[in-house]
Enzyme design. Structure first.
Site, PDB file in Angstrom:
ATOM      1  N   GLU A  80       0.842  -1.189   0.000  1.00 49.19           N
ATOM      2  CA  GLU A  80       0.000   0.000   0.000  1.00 49.19           C
ATOM      3  C   GLU A  80       0.882   1.247   0.000  1.00 49.19           C
ATOM      4  O   GLU A  80       1.941   1.274   0.658  1.00 49.19           O
ATOM      5  CB  GLU A  80      -0.898   0.000   1.238  1.00 49.19           C
ATOM      6  CG  GLU A  80      -1.844   1.177   1.324  1.00 49.19           C
ATOM      7  CD  GLU A  80      -2.590   1.234   2.648  1.00 49.19           C
ATOM      8  OE1 GLU A  80      -3.650   1.893   2.689  1.00 49.19           O
ATOM      9  OE2 GLU A  80      -2.122   0.617   3.636  1.00 49.19           O
ATOM     10  N   LYS A 137     -10.408   0.678  -0.879  1.00 52.52           N
ATOM     11  CA  LYS A 137     -10.297   0.496   0.571  1.00 52.52           C
ATOM     12  C   LYS A 137     -11.520   1.046   1.289  1.00 52.52           C
ATOM     13  O   LYS A 137     -11.935   2.190   1.080  1.00 52.52           O
ATOM     14  CB  LYS A 137      -9.026   1.176   1.078  1.00 52.52           C
ATOM     15  CG  LYS A 137      -8.711   0.902   2.549  1.00 52.52           C
ATOM     16  CD  LYS A 137      -7.394   1.556   2.931  1.00 52.52           C
ATOM     17  CE  LYS A 137      -7.022   1.285   4.384  1.00 52.52           C
ATOM     18  NZ  LYS A 137      -5.740   1.961   4.735  1.00 52.52           N
ATOM     19  N   CYS A 154      -4.660  -3.203   4.368  1.00 52.88           N
ATOM     20  CA  CYS A 154      -4.200  -2.676   5.653  1.00 52.88           C
ATOM     21  C   CYS A 154      -5.243  -2.799   6.766  1.00 52.88           C
ATOM     22  O   CYS A 154      -5.558  -3.887   7.220  1.00 52.88           O
ATOM     23  CB  CYS A 154      -3.747  -1.221   5.467  1.00 52.88           C
ATOM     24  SG  CYS A 154      -2.606  -0.637   6.757  1.00 52.88           S
TER      25      CYS A 154
END
Length: 471
Positions: free
Chosen positions: A40, A140, A173
């Site tokens: 990321e 995300k 993440c």
């Protein structure tokens, strides 16, 4: 049927632009890798405002609506330079490729969610096949202090199919701590492999990058290909290729250079076997655990006599409870003293237990801690945790501090009466080394972890439960 292996790789670094990507993909190709995962923020970096990142954003068509090969059809869409480059890398490397970039999507004022500047901006993972075709897009959902980006109105549940290992899913993440998309993706789509770009800041003792990556792989019986950005000055390091039974990882807070991880793993990962078949009835430590759990007295027979310990007897000289901050939460703890024993500590509805033996005592202080409540710092989510940790010093107030070196060895069972099915086993030994439990599972409505024969000092052994419905 015998599992067919495939080769995968995870590449932690701060950039893949310029010429630096060419040796990595070439090296991977030479070693027969089928898929590569980049971190990321690895292309654009971080600490942008919404305005300052805009020049670096690509226009992102949906692969569900459009079949597109950016390398071979570069003029089909404007503002897609990064996507074109990634597509060509996949072709040149002859492998599937997953990377993270910033993307944009124009919106109209009639859209009630449309930002004032007339566009959505997303933190986006993309997947390309080995012929350069765009096969997956994930935006995300659970942003972590990312003012430059928007969270999509609907959760992306993204999968892509491969000829070498079947179906992959992907998320990013902070998503790993939430039900959507991580758990729903596994539950609803029967995914066995996860591509996981991340920019994770390590936080010991419970949420170091490799620690949570491994815990997720173990808890769900999947393979996790985790690429963390490598930025030690910001506490960011720790990538790995994790299966439930084995991990290949890189964690280095001293070297500024990243590292390419390549491993050959099974297409159908084998998980830790549950309680029904694993432990022999003759294993005295597990037999004692089952006796303690049932509330019956535990009896040992040696050459001279039969000795019984009543459960109540263990509490006659119980060590004092105390409170200390761990992971910004107020844990209730008891010190772990002596060479063997059974400890219990409770908070709200959760009671944690430790049954332990120590081959030798060290001068270090260890403690058993419990937390059952809403975590509210750097995110808001409900946690139930049982944790055996090494403290930072000799004082109780040091329990919960970030340490990575330890000497204490334990043979132990750790368990708790969790109110959730989603419990992640965190297991870290000295020098940021991952270890694997001998056994995990449910027994009489308690979730337990068992381990004998540590090869190095214990830093953390924890059961980290998530009650997603209480977030």
């Amino acid at each position: 049927m015998r599992a067919r292996p495939f080769s995968s790789q995870s590449f932690p670094d701060s950039a893949i632009s310029g010429r630096r990507d060419e040796p990595e993909t070439a090296s991977s190709t030479e070693q027969g890798a089928h898929i590569i995962v980049f971190p990321e923020d690895g292309i654009h970096g971080f600490n942008f405002t919404r305005t300052s990142i805009y020049p670096f954003l690509d226009l992102m068509p949906s692969p569900r609506l459009v079949s597109w090969n950016p390398c071979l059809e570069p003029f089909r869409f404007n503002d897609t330079e990064v996507l074109q480059r990634l597509s060509c890398m996949a072709i040149k490397g002859k492998m599937f490729l997953v990377a993270n970039l910033g993307t944009k999507q124009p919106c109209l004022g009639s859209d009630p969610g449309c930002p004032q500047d007339g566009r959505y901006q997303f933190n986006t993972n993309v997947a390309f096949s080995d012929n350069g075709t765009l096969v997956g897009r994930y935006r995300k959902h659970n942003l972590y202090f990312e003012e430059a980006f928007d969270s999509p109105a609907d959760v992306d549940l993204t999968t892509f199919d491969t000829p070498f290992a079947g179906k992959f899913g992907m998320f990013t993440c902070f998503d790993i701590l939430f039900f959507d998309p991580a758990v729903r993706l596994l539950r609803d789509f029967e995914v066995k492999h996860i591509a996981y770009p991340t920019a994770w800041m390590n936080q010991l003792p419970l949420l170091a990058a490799i620690e949570i990556q491994k815990a997720f792989a173990t808890a769900f019986g999947v393979t996790v290909l985790a690429a963390n950005i490598h930025h030690p000055t910001l506490g960011m390091t720790g990538s790995g290729i994790h299966t439930p039974l084995k991990s290949f990882w890189y964690h280095n807070m001293d070297d500024p250079e990243g590292h390419l991880i390549i491993a050959r793993v099974a297409t159908n990962p084998q998980g830790l076997v549950g309680t029904e078949n694993t432990t022999s009835e003759m294993d005295p430590s597990h037999r004692k655990f089952l006796k303690v759990l049932s509330g019956d007295p535990y009896c040992e027979k040696d050459a001279q006599e039969v000795r019984c310990d009543e459960a109540a007897k263990w509490n006659l000289n119980a060590p004092p409870t105390f409170h200390s901050e761990m992971m910004y939460d107020n844990f209730t703890l008891v010190p772990v003293w002596g060479k063997e024993g059974h400890l219990q500590v409770c908070s709200n509805s959760l009671c944690c237990h430790l049954l332990f033996e120590r081959p030798a005592l060290s001068k270090e202080l260890y403690a058993l801690g419990v937390f059952d409540g809403l975590h509210t710092v750097h995110g808001t989510y409900y946690v139930q945790a049982c944790a055996l940790v090494k403290c930072g010093g000799a004082g109780f107030e040091t329990c919960g501090q970030e340490i990575s070196e330890a000497e204490g060895l334990f043979d132990f069972h750790l368990w708790g009466n969790f109110s959730t099915l989603y419990v992640f086993p965190l297991f870290l030994t000295s020098g940021m080394t991952l270890d694997t439990p001998d056994q995990l599972g449910w027994e009489s409505d308690h979730y337990f972890l068992r381990k004998r024969g540590l090869s190095s000092g214990l830093v953390t052994a924890a059961l980290y439960g998530r009650l997603y419905e209480r977030n």
